[in-house]
Design a protein around this motif. Structure first.
Motif, PDB file in Angstrom:
ATOM      1  N   LEU A  18       0.825  -1.210   0.000  1.00 33.99           N
ATOM      2  CA  LEU A  18       0.000   0.000   0.000  1.00 33.99           C
ATOM      3  C   LEU A  18       0.855   1.255   0.000  1.00 33.99           C
ATOM      4  O   LEU A  18       0.541   2.219  -0.702  1.00 33.99           O
ATOM      5  N   ALA A  19       1.947   1.247   0.756  1.00 39.16           N
ATOM      6  CA  ALA A  19       2.840   2.413   0.793  1.00 39.16           C
ATOM      7  C   ALA A  19       3.497   2.630  -0.570  1.00 39.16           C
ATOM      8  O   ALA A  19       3.614   3.772  -1.036  1.00 39.16           O
ATOM      9  N   GLU A  20       3.910   1.558  -1.199  1.00 41.25           N
ATOM     10  CA  GLU A  20       4.562   1.652  -2.512  1.00 41.25           C
ATOM     11  C   GLU A  20       3.635   2.251  -3.561  1.00 41.25           C
ATOM     12  O   GLU A  20       4.055   3.035  -4.403  1.00 41.25           O
ATOM     13  N   LEU A  21       2.351   1.906  -3.511  1.00 39.87           N
ATOM     14  CA  LEU A  21       1.382   2.411  -4.485  1.00 39.87           C
ATOM     15  C   LEU A  21       0.646   3.653  -3.993  1.00 39.87           C
ATOM     16  O   LEU A  21      -0.261   4.139  -4.668  1.00 39.87           O
ATOM     17  N   ASN A  22       1.017   4.129  -2.810  1.00 36.00           N
ATOM     18  CA  ASN A  22       0.398   5.316  -2.215  1.00 36.00           C
ATOM     19  C   ASN A  22      -1.122   5.151  -2.090  1.00 36.00           C
ATOM     20  O   ASN A  22      -1.890   6.032  -2.474  1.00 36.00           O
ATOM     21  N   LEU A  23      -1.518   4.004  -1.561  1.00 31.99           N
ATOM     22  CA  LEU A  23      -2.931   3.689  -1.376  1.00 31.99           C
ATOM     23  C   LEU A  23      -3.254   3.615   0.116  1.00 31.99           C
ATOM     24  O   LEU A  23      -2.414   3.200   0.910  1.00 31.99           O
ATOM     25  N   PRO A  24      -4.476   3.968   0.503  1.00 33.88           N
ATOM     26  CA  PRO A  24      -4.874   3.847   1.906  1.00 33.88           C
ATOM     27  C   PRO A  24      -5.223   2.397   2.247  1.00 33.88           C
ATOM     28  O   PRO A  24      -5.367   1.552   1.357  1.00 33.88           O
ATOM     29  N   GLU A  25      -5.378   2.130   3.524  1.00 38.00           N
ATOM     30  CA  GLU A  25      -5.899   0.831   3.949  1.00 38.00           C
ATOM     31  C   GLU A  25      -7.293   0.658   3.330  1.00 38.00           C
ATOM     32  O   GLU A  25      -8.038   1.638   3.224  1.00 38.00           O
ATOM     33  N   ASP A  37     -10.980   2.366  -7.964  1.00 35.10           N
ATOM     34  CA  ASP A  37      -9.582   2.663  -8.273  1.00 35.10           C
ATOM     35  C   ASP A  37      -8.639   1.708  -7.540  1.00 35.10           C
ATOM     36  O   ASP A  37      -7.619   1.289  -8.082  1.00 35.10           O
ATOM     37  N   PHE A  38      -8.996   1.380  -6.307  1.00 34.41           N
ATOM     38  CA  PHE A  38      -8.188   0.459  -5.509  1.00 34.41           C
ATOM     39  C   PHE A  38      -8.140  -0.908  -6.190  1.00 34.41           C
ATOM     40  O   PHE A  38      -7.085  -1.543  -6.270  1.00 34.41           O
ATOM     41  N   LEU A  39      -9.278  -1.358  -6.694  1.00 34.39           N
ATOM     42  CA  LEU A  39      -9.345  -2.676  -7.321  1.00 34.39           C
ATOM     43  C   LEU A  39      -8.584  -2.749  -8.635  1.00 34.39           C
ATOM     44  O   LEU A  39      -8.183  -3.836  -9.067  1.00 34.39           O
ATOM     45  N   LYS A  40      -8.364  -1.618  -9.278  1.00 31.38           N
ATOM     46  CA  LYS A  40      -7.604  -1.599 -10.528  1.00 31.38           C
ATOM     47  C   LYS A  40      -6.106  -1.766 -10.303  1.00 31.38           C
ATOM     48  O   LYS A  40      -5.377  -2.129 -11.221  1.00 31.38           O
ATOM     49  N   ALA A  41      -5.630  -1.492  -9.092  1.00 26.70           N
ATOM     50  CA  ALA A  41      -4.199  -1.594  -8.792  1.00 26.70           C
ATOM     51  C   ALA A  41      -3.762  -3.055  -8.785  1.00 26.70           C
ATOM     52  O   ALA A  41      -4.558  -3.955  -8.538  1.00 26.70           O
ATOM     53  N   GLU A  42      -2.491  -3.283  -9.084  1.00 21.84           N
ATOM     54  CA  GLU A  42      -1.945  -4.640  -9.044  1.00 21.84           C
ATOM     55  C   GLU A  42      -1.634  -4.982  -7.595  1.00 21.84           C
ATOM     56  O   GLU A  42      -0.584  -4.649  -7.069  1.00 21.84           O
ATOM     57  N   LEU A  43      -2.588  -5.641  -6.981  1.00 20.99           N
ATOM     58  CA  LEU A  43      -2.498  -6.012  -5.573  1.00 20.99           C
ATOM     59  C   LEU A  43      -2.903  -7.466  -5.422  1.00 20.99           C
ATOM     60  O   LEU A  43      -3.633  -8.006  -6.250  1.00 20.99           O
ATOM     61  N   PRO A  44      -2.478  -8.106  -4.333  1.00 15.95           N
ATOM     62  CA  PRO A  44      -2.929  -9.486  -4.109  1.00 15.95           C
ATOM     63  C   PRO A  44      -4.426  -9.533  -3.809  1.00 15.95           C
ATOM     64  O   PRO A  44      -5.021  -8.541  -3.370  1.00 15.95           O
ATOM     65  N   GLN A  45      -5.016 -10.671  -4.043  1.00 20.43           N
ATOM     66  CA  GLN A  45      -6.460 -10.825  -3.874  1.00 20.43           C
ATOM     67  C   GLN A  45      -6.908 -10.530  -2.450  1.00 20.43           C
ATOM     68  O   GLN A  45      -8.002 -10.028  -2.237  1.00 20.43           O
ATOM     69  N   ARG A  46      -6.077 -10.789  -1.445  1.00 20.09           N
ATOM     70  CA  ARG A  46      -6.490 -10.557  -0.055  1.00 20.09           C
ATOM     71  C   ARG A  46      -6.798  -9.083   0.193  1.00 20.09           C
ATOM     72  O   ARG A  46      -7.727  -8.752   0.919  1.00 20.09           O
ATOM     73  N   LEU A  47      -6.044  -8.170  -0.449  1.00 26.20           N
ATOM     74  CA  LEU A  47      -6.307  -6.735  -0.300  1.00 26.20           C
ATOM     75  C   LEU A  47      -7.553  -6.334  -1.078  1.00 26.20           C
ATOM     76  O   LEU A  47      -8.346  -5.514  -0.610  1.00 26.20           O
ATOM     77  N   LYS A  48      -7.741  -6.904  -2.241  1.00 30.02           N
ATOM     78  CA  LYS A  48      -8.928  -6.589  -3.031  1.00 30.02           C
ATOM     79  C   LYS A  48     -10.186  -7.090  -2.327  1.00 30.02           C
ATOM     80  O   LYS A  48     -11.232  -6.435  -2.363  1.00 30.02           O
ATOM     81  N   THR A  49     -10.092  -8.206  -1.651  1.00 32.82           N
ATOM     82  CA  THR A  49     -11.227  -8.729  -0.897  1.00 32.82           C
ATOM     83  C   THR A  49     -11.589  -7.777   0.240  1.00 32.82           C
ATOM     84  O   THR A  49     -12.772  -7.516   0.488  1.00 32.82           O
TER      85      THR A  49
END
Length: 111
Positions: A18-25, A37-49
């Motif tokens: 999250l820090a690397e992509l400048n995204l909030p919790e 917008d959060f869901l469009k980022a390349e993140l693991p599924q656990r964060l998208k869930t």
């Protein structure tokens, strides 16, 4: 995203990603647009869930439990579950095995 990239993301801590992509919790997202917008980022599924869980709380249409939800009951509470009694012997329709569903707290006895 390739499987190797997904595996690398899965290994990294959430705070670092999250820090690397400048995204909030995910729990701090305030609007459905922020969730999108959060869901469009390349993140693991656990964060998208976690973000999708937040979306359910943000949108009253999604959060409204109107009683029509098939799986809205607490199926971890054995006291409210129905019991199926299986008996051997002649049954209606000529079947050899009968299934009788009993409601919660109803003792299962002979059919």
């Amino acid at each position: 995203m390739a499987e190797a990239e997904v595996a690398k993301l899965e290994e990294r801590p959430d705070e670092e990603l999250l820090a690397e992509l400048n995204l909030p919790e995910p729990e701090a997202l305030d609007s459905p647009d922020e969730v999108r917008d959060f869901l469009k980022a390349e993140l693991p599924q656990r964060l998208k869930t976690r973000a999708l869980r937040r979306l359910w709380r943000l949108n009253p249409m999604l959060a409204n439990l109107d009683g029509l939800v098939d799986y809205g009951e607490d199926y971890t509470d054995a006291a409210i579950l129905e019991t199926v009694e299986i008996t051997k012997g002649p049954c209606a329709g000529g079947f050899d095995t009968c299934h009788r569903i009993t409601g919660p707290h109803e003792p299962v006895g002979e059919a």
